[in-house]
Design an enzyme around this catalytic site. Structure first.
Site, PDB file in Angstrom:
ATOM      1  N   ASP A  10       0.814  -1.209   0.000  1.00 39.52           N
ATOM      2  CA  ASP A  10       0.000   0.000   0.000  1.00 39.52           C
ATOM      3  C   ASP A  10       0.854   1.268   0.000  1.00 39.52           C
ATOM      4  O   ASP A  10       0.480   2.271  -0.616  1.00 39.52           O
ATOM      5  CB  ASP A  10      -0.934  -0.007   1.208  1.00 39.52           C
ATOM      6  CG  ASP A  10      -2.063  -1.022   1.061  1.00 39.52           C
ATOM      7  OD1 ASP A  10      -2.417  -1.349  -0.092  1.00 39.52           O
ATOM      8  OD2 ASP A  10      -2.577  -1.489   2.094  1.00 39.52           O
ATOM      9  N   THR A  64     -10.800   3.431   5.558  1.00 43.10           N
ATOM     10  CA  THR A  64     -10.444   2.102   6.064  1.00 43.10           C
ATOM     11  C   THR A  64      -9.019   2.070   6.599  1.00 43.10           C
ATOM     12  O   THR A  64      -8.488   0.990   6.878  1.00 43.10           O
ATOM     13  CB  THR A  64     -10.583   1.051   4.942  1.00 43.10           C
ATOM     14  OG1 THR A  64      -9.839   1.478   3.794  1.00 43.10           O
ATOM     15  CG2 THR A  64     -12.034   0.870   4.558  1.00 43.10           C
ATOM     16  N   TYR A  85      -6.248   4.921   8.931  1.00 44.06           N
ATOM     17  CA  TYR A  85      -6.120   5.480  10.278  1.00 44.06           C
ATOM     18  C   TYR A  85      -7.477   5.925  10.822  1.00 44.06           C
ATOM     19  O   TYR A  85      -7.789   5.747  11.999  1.00 44.06           O
ATOM     20  CB  TYR A  85      -5.142   6.655  10.233  1.00 44.06           C
ATOM     21  CG  TYR A  85      -4.654   7.161  11.581  1.00 44.06           C
ATOM     22  CD1 TYR A  85      -5.036   6.562  12.772  1.00 44.06           C
ATOM     23  CD2 TYR A  85      -3.776   8.245  11.642  1.00 44.06           C
ATOM     24  CE1 TYR A  85      -4.577   7.029  13.988  1.00 44.06           C
ATOM     25  CE2 TYR A  85      -3.304   8.715  12.854  1.00 44.06           C
ATOM     26  CZ  TYR A  85      -3.708   8.114  14.022  1.00 44.06           C
ATOM     27  OH  TYR A  85      -3.248   8.578  15.225  1.00 44.06           O
ATOM     28  N   SER A  86      -8.294   6.503   9.958  1.00 42.97           N
ATOM     29  CA  SER A  86      -9.612   6.972  10.380  1.00 42.97           C
ATOM     30  C   SER A  86     -10.436   5.856  11.003  1.00 42.97           C
ATOM     31  O   SER A  86     -11.111   6.052  12.022  1.00 42.97           O
ATOM     32  CB  SER A  86     -10.345   7.569   9.174  1.00 42.97           C
ATOM     33  OG  SER A  86     -11.684   7.845   9.489  1.00 42.97           O
ATOM     34  N   ASN A  96       3.232   9.177   5.794  1.00 47.13           N
ATOM     35  CA  ASN A  96       4.472   9.092   5.050  1.00 47.13           C
ATOM     36  C   ASN A  96       5.437  10.233   5.299  1.00 47.13           C
ATOM     37  O   ASN A  96       6.625  10.022   5.467  1.00 47.13           O
ATOM     38  CB  ASN A  96       4.126   9.005   3.560  1.00 47.13           C
ATOM     39  CG  ASN A  96       5.300   9.214   2.664  1.00 47.13           C
ATOM     40  OD1 ASN A  96       5.444  10.274   2.081  1.00 47.13           O
ATOM     41  ND2 ASN A  96       6.162   8.207   2.567  1.00 47.13           N
TER      42      ASN A  96
END
Length: 305
Positions: free
Chosen positions: A78, A193, A195-196, A251
């Protein structure tokens, strides 16, 4: 001569080897091939003493990656997919994402399926799914200090220790609201889907044109996730005496001083993903996150005496 690209995770031997093999195959089929690593899309961190430390959003494309490129193959997890989106989204290049990592929530296929997948792509037998992205910018006295494209989420928090922060948030032309929390998340549907979700936000299907604001560990029973139209720009005013840190897509990012402003809006650029079949978001939720799996034992009807 048609043109294709390959973006790969160069710290994974399997991705490096597959990239070279794929390049040779495409060249033998008459394609012009350009290669790049995902490093080019990794966001750098600015420092408090030198905050202007970024590359403009539309200058991240690797050499040869432009509007004439038919597609690009992404080999990685990802993180590599997120990086590739920042590199090619301004040119609308469709991405075939191949999982060589662990979760692979954003990937379309696996290495063992790549030979069949690339044949479908070369023959134009695929669909394109567009995912909304955010333009995230940091301003100080109306001077742009830092910017980035965001596919998942933008997070603001305090470092090095987690502690209460205060924010004033303005959505569109609505009045500012005050939020006290360990941090704030502004998420796209794709990021719902990520961190939230871990912070208690709802899952949003990718085609819904919304954003969501999720406080991290809020100090109020009334502070909960808010979903709003993605046509509304968002401005965050940090109401703290200490510097904060902004992270985009887990990131990279920059430091935020007390008088700075963070501005976000839906980007004119979208991430374009190649789908080899009709997009099936609920299947991905089930396979990757276990959502909606049937119970091992279901209650049965019992006749009462």
């Amino acid at each position: 001569m048609p043109k294709a690209g390959i973006i790969y995770n160069d710290i994974k031997p399997i991705a490096c080897r597959t990239a070279e093999e794929l390049k040779d195959k495409l060249i033998s089929w008459g394609w012009e091939v350009y290669m790049a690593t995902g490093v080019g899309g990794i966001l750098g961190y600015s420092s408090p003493n030198r905050p202007v430390c970024h590359t403009a959003i539309n200058h991240l494309n690797p050499p040869g990656f432009d509007g004439d490129m038919s597609f690009a193959v992404v080999l990685g997890g990802d993180g590599t997919v997120l990086s590739a989106c920042r590199q090619v989204a301004p040119y609308g290049i469709p991405l075939l994402t191949v999982n060589t990592g662990h979760m692979g929530f954003l990937t379309e296929t696996y290495l063992n399926q790549l030979p069949q997948a690339i044949e479908h792509v070369v023959e134009d037998c695929y669909q394109i799914e567009e995912r909304a992205m955010l333009t995230v910018q940091l301003f100080r006295d109306d001077l742009l200090l830092w910017e980035a494209l965001c596919l998942n989420e933008m997070v603001i928090h305090r470092e090095p220790l987690t502690s209460m922060c205060h924010f004033e948030v303005q959505i569109g032309n609505h009045a500012r609201v005050d939020i006290a929390a360990d941090g704030l998340i502004i998420s796209t549907p794709t990021g719902s889907t990520a961190y939230s979700l871990s912070a208690g936000g709802p899952v949003v299907t990718p085609n819904v044109p919304v954003l969501q604001l999720v406080p991290i560990c809020p100090h109020s029973l009334a502070s909960r996730a808010l979903v709003f139209a993605d046509t509304e720009p968002v401005t965050i005013f940090p109401a703290n005496h200490n510097q904060l840190v902004m992270v985009v897509d887990g990131n990279g990012g920059c430091y935020i001083m007390p008088d700075d402003q963070v501005r976000m809006q839906r980007s004119p650029y979208a991430a374009r993903f190649i789908r080899l079949g009709p997009p099936e978001f609920f299947r991905v939720l089930r396979e990757k996150l276990g959502w909606g799996l049937p119970h091992i034992a279901k209650p049965t009807s019992v006749e009462l005496p």
